[in-house]
Design an enzyme around this catalytic site. Sequence first.
Site, PDB file in Angstrom:
ATOM      1  N   GLY A 196      78.301  45.492 128.179  1.00 15.65           N
ATOM      2  CA  GLY A 196      78.247  46.453 129.272  1.00 15.65           C
ATOM      3  C   GLY A 196      79.347  47.502 129.241  1.00 15.65           C
ATOM      4  O   GLY A 196      79.617  48.120 128.204  1.00 15.65           O
ATOM      5  N   ARG A 233      82.181  46.818 126.710  1.00 12.43           N
ATOM      6  CA  ARG A 233      81.818  47.188 125.337  1.00 12.43           C
ATOM      7  C   ARG A 233      81.960  48.689 125.131  1.00 12.43           C
ATOM      8  O   ARG A 233      82.519  49.152 124.138  1.00 12.43           O
ATOM      9  CB  ARG A 233      80.379  46.753 125.037  1.00 12.43           C
ATOM     10  CG  ARG A 233      79.880  47.274 123.696  1.00 12.43           C
ATOM     11  CD  ARG A 233      78.538  46.730 123.282  1.00 12.43           C
ATOM     12  NE  ARG A 233      78.159  47.323 121.989  1.00 12.43           N
ATOM     13  CZ  ARG A 233      77.471  46.689 121.036  1.00 12.43           C
ATOM     14  NH1 ARG A 233      77.068  45.436 121.240  1.00 12.43           N
ATOM     15  NH2 ARG A 233      77.161  47.273 119.908  1.00 12.43           N
ATOM     16  N   VAL A 255      89.509  35.122 132.187  1.00 11.77           N
ATOM     17  CA  VAL A 255      90.575  35.691 133.020  1.00 11.77           C
ATOM     18  C   VAL A 255      90.921  34.764 134.179  1.00 11.77           C
ATOM     19  O   VAL A 255      91.871  35.002 134.914  1.00 11.77           O
ATOM     20  CB  VAL A 255      90.213  37.097 133.535  1.00 11.77           C
ATOM     21  CG1 VAL A 255      90.024  38.087 132.401  1.00 11.77           C
ATOM     22  CG2 VAL A 255      88.990  37.069 134.449  1.00 11.77           C
ATOM     23  N   TYR A 257      81.737  40.528 146.951  1.00 11.30           N
ATOM     24  CA  TYR A 257      81.947  41.444 145.830  1.00 11.30           C
ATOM     25  C   TYR A 257      82.678  42.687 146.338  1.00 11.30           C
ATOM     26  O   TYR A 257      83.647  43.149 145.724  1.00 11.30           O
ATOM     27  CB  TYR A 257      80.596  41.831 145.214  1.00 11.30           C
ATOM     28  CG  TYR A 257      80.683  42.782 144.054  1.00 11.30           C
ATOM     29  CD1 TYR A 257      80.644  44.171 144.251  1.00 11.30           C
ATOM     30  CD2 TYR A 257      80.796  42.315 142.754  1.00 11.30           C
ATOM     31  CE1 TYR A 257      80.720  45.059 143.186  1.00 11.30           C
ATOM     32  CE2 TYR A 257      80.863  43.200 141.679  1.00 11.30           C
ATOM     33  CZ  TYR A 257      80.823  44.561 141.915  1.00 11.30           C
ATOM     34  OH  TYR A 257      80.897  45.453 140.855  1.00 11.30           O
ATOM     35  N   ALA A 267      84.598  42.914 148.941  1.00 10.83           N
ATOM     36  CA  ALA A 267      85.998  42.554 149.245  1.00 10.83           C
ATOM     37  C   ALA A 267      86.834  42.490 147.971  1.00 10.83           C
ATOM     38  O   ALA A 267      87.970  42.973 147.927  1.00 10.83           O
ATOM     39  CB  ALA A 267      86.030  41.202 149.959  1.00 10.83           C
TER      40      ALA A 267
HETATM   41  N1  NAD Z   1      77.143  47.454 136.486  1.00  9.51           N
HETATM   42  C1  NAD Z   1      77.510  48.104 137.576  1.00  9.51           C
HETATM   43  O1  NAD Z   1      76.691  48.671 138.334  1.00  9.51           O
HETATM   44  C2  NAD Z   1      78.961  48.188 137.939  1.00  9.51           C
HETATM   45  C3  NAD Z   1      79.377  49.205 138.799  1.00  9.51           C
HETATM   46  C4  NAD Z   1      80.717  49.281 139.160  1.00  9.51           C
HETATM   47  C5  NAD Z   1      81.624  48.383 138.639  1.00  9.51           C
HETATM   48  N2  NAD Z   1      81.201  47.406 137.802  1.00  9.51           N
HETATM   49  C6  NAD Z   1      82.211  46.484 137.265  1.00  9.51           C
HETATM   50  O2  NAD Z   1      82.337  46.705 135.859  1.00  9.51           O
HETATM   51  C7  NAD Z   1      82.874  45.535 135.244  1.00  9.51           C
HETATM   52  C8  NAD Z   1      82.044  45.177 134.037  1.00  9.51           C
HETATM   53  O3  NAD Z   1      80.751  44.814 134.506  1.00  9.51           O
HETATM   54  P1  NAD Z   1      79.406  45.175 133.704  1.00  9.51           P
HETATM   55  O4  NAD Z   1      78.544  45.941 134.616  1.00  9.51           O
HETATM   56  O5  NAD Z   1      79.747  45.730 132.384  1.00  9.51           O
HETATM   57  O6  NAD Z   1      78.789  43.721 133.576  1.00  9.51           O
HETATM   58  P2  NAD Z   1      78.350  42.858 132.308  1.00  9.51           P
HETATM   59  O7  NAD Z   1      77.880  41.575 132.895  1.00  9.51           O
HETATM   60  O8  NAD Z   1      77.469  43.644 131.432  1.00  9.51           O
HETATM   61  O9  NAD Z   1      79.726  42.609 131.513  1.00  9.51           O
HETATM   62  C9  NAD Z   1      80.743  41.804 132.048  1.00  9.51           C
HETATM   63  C10 NAD Z   1      81.526  41.208 130.885  1.00  9.51           C
HETATM   64  O10 NAD Z   1      82.586  40.405 131.427  1.00  9.51           O
HETATM   65  C11 NAD Z   1      82.563  39.141 130.796  1.00  9.51           C
HETATM   66  N3  NAD Z   1      83.137  38.112 131.691  1.00  9.51           N
HETATM   67  C12 NAD Z   1      82.555  37.551 132.765  1.00  9.51           C
HETATM   68  N4  NAD Z   1      83.370  36.629 133.311  1.00  9.51           N
HETATM   69  C13 NAD Z   1      84.506  36.617 132.556  1.00  9.51           C
HETATM   70  C14 NAD Z   1      85.729  35.889 132.613  1.00  9.51           C
HETATM   71  N5  NAD Z   1      85.916  34.943 133.535  1.00  9.51           N
HETATM   72  N6  NAD Z   1      86.680  36.163 131.692  1.00  9.51           N
HETATM   73  C15 NAD Z   1      86.465  37.093 130.725  1.00  9.51           C
HETATM   74  N7  NAD Z   1      85.325  37.813 130.609  1.00  9.51           N
HETATM   75  C16 NAD Z   1      84.365  37.569 131.523  1.00  9.51           C
HETATM   76  C17 NAD Z   1      81.102  38.875 130.480  1.00  9.51           C
HETATM   77  O11 NAD Z   1      80.952  37.889 129.465  1.00  9.51           O
HETATM   78  C18 NAD Z   1      80.661  40.258 130.018  1.00  9.51           C
HETATM   79  O12 NAD Z   1      80.917  40.471 128.655  1.00  9.51           O
HETATM   80  C19 NAD Z   1      82.877  44.463 136.338  1.00  9.51           C
HETATM   81  O13 NAD Z   1      84.193  44.361 136.879  1.00  9.51           O
HETATM   82  C20 NAD Z   1      81.939  45.027 137.395  1.00  9.51           C
HETATM   83  O14 NAD Z   1      82.231  44.553 138.686  1.00  9.51           O
HETATM   84  C21 NAD Z   1      79.907  47.289 137.409  1.00  9.51           C
HETATM   85  C1  LIG Z   2      74.222  44.816 144.231  1.00 11.81           C
HETATM   86  C2  LIG Z   2      75.521  45.362 143.695  1.00 11.81           C
HETATM   87  C3  LIG Z   2      75.323  45.979 142.350  1.00 11.81           C
HETATM   88  C4  LIG Z   2      76.296  46.532 141.648  1.00 11.81           C
HETATM   89  C5  LIG Z   2      77.710  46.569 142.128  1.00 11.81           C
HETATM   90  C6  LIG Z   2      78.403  47.677 141.419  1.00 11.81           C
HETATM   91  O1  LIG Z   2      79.787  47.590 141.609  1.00 11.81           O
HETATM   92  C7  LIG Z   2      77.866  49.010 141.822  1.00 11.81           C
HETATM   93  C8  LIG Z   2      78.135  49.582 142.996  1.00 11.81           C
HETATM   94  C9  LIG Z   2      77.537  50.891 143.220  1.00 11.81           C
HETATM   95  C10 LIG Z   2      77.548  51.577 144.342  1.00 11.81           C
HETATM   96  C11 LIG Z   2      78.178  51.150 145.551  1.00 11.81           C
HETATM   97  C12 LIG Z   2      78.091  52.001 146.610  1.00 11.81           C
HETATM   98  C13 LIG Z   2      78.703  51.668 147.885  1.00 11.81           C
HETATM   99  C14 LIG Z   2      78.379  52.456 148.920  1.00 11.81           C
HETATM  100  C15 LIG Z   2      78.947  52.151 150.266  1.00 11.81           C
HETATM  101  O2  LIG Z   2      80.047  52.943 150.555  1.00 11.81           O
HETATM  102  C16 LIG Z   2      77.882  52.414 151.341  1.00 11.81           C
HETATM  103  O3  LIG Z   2      78.292  51.796 152.505  1.00 11.81           O
HETATM  104  C17 LIG Z   2      77.704  53.918 151.574  1.00 11.81           C
HETATM  105  C18 LIG Z   2      76.268  54.268 151.413  1.00 11.81           C
HETATM  106  C19 LIG Z   2      75.924  55.361 150.738  1.00 11.81           C
HETATM  107  C20 LIG Z   2      76.939  56.270 150.093  1.00 11.81           C
HETATM  108  C21 LIG Z   2      76.459  57.689 150.205  1.00 11.81           C
HETATM  109  C22 LIG Z   2      77.298  58.420 151.197  1.00 11.81           C
HETATM  110  O4  LIG Z   2      78.250  57.828 151.769  1.00 11.81           O
HETATM  111  O5  LIG Z   2      77.028  59.613 151.395  1.00 11.81           O
END
Ligand code: NAD
Ligand SMILES: CC/C=C\C[C@H](O)/C=C/C=C\C=C\C=C\[C@@H](O)[C@@H](O)C/C=C\CCC(=O)O
Length: 256
Positions: A16, A19, A65, A151, A153
């Site tokens: 993800g 990578r 971690v 999440y 929080a």
């Molecule tokens: N995908 C989204 O929409 C999104 C949006 C915002 C933030 N994030 C954040 O991005 C980061 C990466 O997430 P992603 O979307 O690439 O997910 P993903 O599941 O594709 O990748 C997560 C990676 O972390 C590894 N991992 C999980 N637990 C672990 C641990 N205890 N120790 C070490 N490695 C571990 C997994 O094996 C995997 O390789 C996360 O912190 C996630 O919260 C994701």
């Molecule tokens: C189910 C969770 C999936 C992925 C988690 C990952 O971290 C991605 C998060 C992506 C977006 C999060 C958005 C959060 C928005 C909040 O602030 C919400 O309360 C506000 C709603 C809409 C925002 C648009 C606006 O404020 O104008």
Amino acid sequence: MALSGKVAVVTGGAMGIGRAITETLLQSGATVVLLDVNESAAKSLLDDLHKVYGRDRTLFLSCTVESEEQVKAALQKTVDTFGGIDILCNNAGILNEGEWEKTVSINLLGVIRGTYVALQHMNKLTGGRGGVVINTASMAGLGPLLSCPVYTASKHGVVGFTRAMAAASKASDYGIRFNAVCPGFVQTDLISNTKLKLGQFSHLEDATNQLMAEMRMLAPSEVAACVLELATDETKNGEALMVFAQGKQYVTFPTL
Ligand SMILES: NC(=O)c1ccc[n+]([C@@H]2O[C@H](COP(=O)([O-])OP(=O)(O)OC[C@H]3O[C@@H](n4cnc5c(N)ncnc54)[C@H](O)[C@@H]3O)[C@@H](O)[C@H]2O)c1
Ligand SMILES: CC/C=C\C[C@H](O)/C=C/C=C\C=C\C=C\[C@@H](O)[C@@H](O)C/C=C\CCC(=O)O
């Protein structure tokens, strides 16, 4: 290249966003050590990376971690192998409202643990060469996602911890910058099967899907480009960089 000679550690680097961060940092000339629990994904990635970048600028270390011992061993191995740490990307994270304590343990405690262990190696006051720590938070670290309160929080905690560490580091002359990247929805495994991952809030999946549709999807490479910006722009410390489909924006926080 911007990061030639720099040594980076990326947690959750096998898949993800992690990578994509790994690949982007390698493209910029860095040596990258990826820490992950998914050994098969990591080894497959390493095979691909070795073909492009050779074998001497990448290393995979199996590490959760959640374990102080494993994180300490991995970062020590990094220093022993490559001479130091310049960039730490605390990226590992999960979405699991059913196993909410594990979510906090990985998403927040894992970021704190990685930071504090790396500080011992990066801090200029203790023999380190300074550098930058970039924590992967989320837009959910800035506003609530109703379907995943824990999440949310954990990610709010990452933003707050990052900003406080940035201020502490500046005041203490550690020589380390701290920044958070706050992506919207990114096309990775994390957002697959969300109904299962929302636990008691799975009835709110539709609301989240609607938000996902409104905000549209990001590619992991778009997030990685913002991580590279935070790594290379030495004016950035204590920042939260929002990344959404329409672009990117630094958060302006209220001055208390
Ligand atoms: N995908 C989204 O929409 C999104 C949006 C915002 C933030 N994030 C954040 O991005 C980061 C990466 O997430 P992603 O979307 O690439 O997910 P993903 O599941 O594709 O990748 C997560 C990676 O972390 C590894 N991992 C999980 N637990 C672990 C641990 N205890 N120790 C070490 N490695 C571990 C997994 O094996 C995997 O390789 C996360 O912190 C996630 O919260 C994701
Ligand atoms: C189910 C969770 C999936 C992925 C988690 C990952 O971290 C991605 C998060 C992506 C977006 C999060 C958005 C959060 C928005 C909040 O602030 C919400 O309360 C506000 C709603 C809409 C925002 C648009 C606006 O404020 O104008």
